[in-house]
Design a protein around this motif. Sequence first.
Motif, PDB file in Angstrom:
ATOM      1  N   GLU A   1       0.849  -1.204   0.096  1.00  0.00           N
ATOM      2  CA  GLU A   1       0.038   0.106  -0.134  1.00  0.00           C
ATOM      3  C   GLU A   1       0.697   1.214   0.155  1.00  0.00           C
ATOM      4  O   GLU A   1       0.637   2.311  -0.641  1.00  0.00           O
ATOM      5  CB  GLU A   1      -0.986  -0.016   1.312  1.00  0.00           C
ATOM      6  CG  GLU A   1      -2.060  -0.946   1.311  1.00  0.00           C
ATOM      7  CD  GLU A   1      -2.910  -1.156   2.211  1.00  0.00           C
ATOM      8  OE1 GLU A   1      -2.546  -0.214   3.350  1.00  0.00           O
ATOM      9  OE2 GLU A   1      -3.929  -1.643   2.589  1.00  0.00           O
TER      10      GLU A   1
ATOM     11  N   THR B   1       2.257   1.620  -3.454  1.00  0.00           N
ATOM     12  CA  THR B   1       1.131   2.117  -4.407  1.00  0.00           C
ATOM     13  C   THR B   1       0.696   3.717  -4.148  1.00  0.00           C
ATOM     14  O   THR B   1       0.552   4.352  -5.179  1.00  0.00           O
ATOM     15  CB  THR B   1      -0.159   1.313  -4.075  1.00  0.00           C
ATOM     16  OG1 THR B   1       0.060  -0.047  -4.169  1.00  0.00           O
ATOM     17  CG2 THR B   1      -1.342   1.698  -5.116  1.00  0.00           C
TER      18      THR B   1
ATOM     19  N   PRO C   1      -8.165   3.902   4.335  1.00  0.00           N
ATOM     20  CA  PRO C   1      -8.065   2.538   4.076  1.00  0.00           C
ATOM     21  C   PRO C   1      -9.073   1.771   4.965  1.00  0.00           C
ATOM     22  O   PRO C   1      -9.597   2.188   5.984  1.00  0.00           O
ATOM     23  CB  PRO C   1      -6.834   1.861   4.529  1.00  0.00           C
ATOM     24  CG  PRO C   1      -6.177   2.838   5.434  1.00  0.00           C
ATOM     25  CD  PRO C   1      -6.860   4.296   5.053  1.00  0.00           C
TER      26      PRO C   1
END
Length: 464
Positions: free
Chosen positions: A261, A264, A338
């Motif tokens: 994550e 990303t 998230p």
Amino acid sequence: MADILDILDIEQPTAEISRDSILHGDKVKKKYVTAKAVKRPEGMHREVFALLYNDNKDLPPLLPTDTGKAYKQTKAKLGMRKVRKWTWAPFTNPARKDNAVFHHWKRVSDEAKDYPFAQFNKQVTIPSYSESEYNQYLKSEDWSQAETDHLIDLCQRFDLRFIVIHDRWDRAAFRDRSVEDLKERYYGICATLSKVKTNPWSNTVTMVNGEKRIYHYDAEHEKKRKEQLRRLFDRTQEQIDEEQMLLTELKKIEARKRERERKTQDLQKLISRADSGNLPATTQVNNNNEGTSTPSNNASNIARRHDRKLHKKKLTAQQRPIRTVESVTVEWSGIKFPEARGTGVWLRSQRMKLPPGVGQRKTKAIEQELRLMNIDIAPTPTEAICKHFNELRSDLALALDLKNALASCEFELQALRHQYEALNPGKTLTIPPSICNSVADGESKPVGEIIDVVGSPSALNTTI
């Protein structure tokens, strides 16, 4: 003094005359003789040696004494009043039903009061019912009236200690019952009688905001809970090691997920930075034939192209040094929270935690904006508050990014205006409307591109 000694033919002292000897010559210095400490014999422990000797070499006392100085000396409180008399008096305990008489010491001046420890004899109120109430409300196919009466009698005798009640259950006259069955029957009787009677029992009924809440006992849930505890207790060492191994692997998986994550988010930042700066993402091939995007090389190429154009437009006369301006790009995105996908029980407040990609400076700026709006930075994490609070902080982050982008664009335009005035003395630069509209729309144009547009005669509007 020296002349008198010479006349009397007395030998003078050989000590040097100093200031201290003149001022304090008549004072004799006292010599302090320190007693030699007794050396502890080799092989003897320090604690044993301390019992034999002390600093004054006194022998240890035969009786325990306490002569050490304390912080405050205790003083005996002496007075002329007479000592209050005590008497050996009888008393009875109201908690007992057999009227037993006991004796204890008490002051004569004290009044006759009830035994103070009788207040700790708390009694549980057990419900009672009549024959008609049982037939009308409490009749059950699984329980007979004799079993129910026996259960209520045991509850009255042992104060709802259901482990003792289960042990004293008459298994010769009735069938065997579990602790959960006994609890379910008793609390079911209490709930039924509390609905039909006006006097509820305090151990099963509570009042909340004027509303009567009745305790409900879930026997099936209690059985499952005890079964889970039994299985947890009966685990072997191999099962415990396997569970620890699985937990370790789970932590590694979560760590790899967080790393993906983070990568990303970094990639999204690079892409948004390239898009906002209108820089084509070129590809550079390394020795391993791997394609890697190099936005920094693109920026350097544009800077070199910009320097060449400025070099061609330089005047023959010596000009002042040109101030170079770097294009500032800002990420045009809010905060992406998230979703909480942790295993087991998790708190709803975890949904309001800012992602690790948000910097410390942006976090402080968001908190400052919330304080200016009189909003708590850590509100109560209900479902609606979590959703709206995250949306608000995302909008605040976007507003801060737009504010920084506007400041950077204004700085670029001001620097461009200064550069143009340095190249063309006596002239003032007016930015074309096309560039102003693009900046107002949120596009961050590099300085080289603005120079290209401004440098064309058709788009230039100057005033002398």
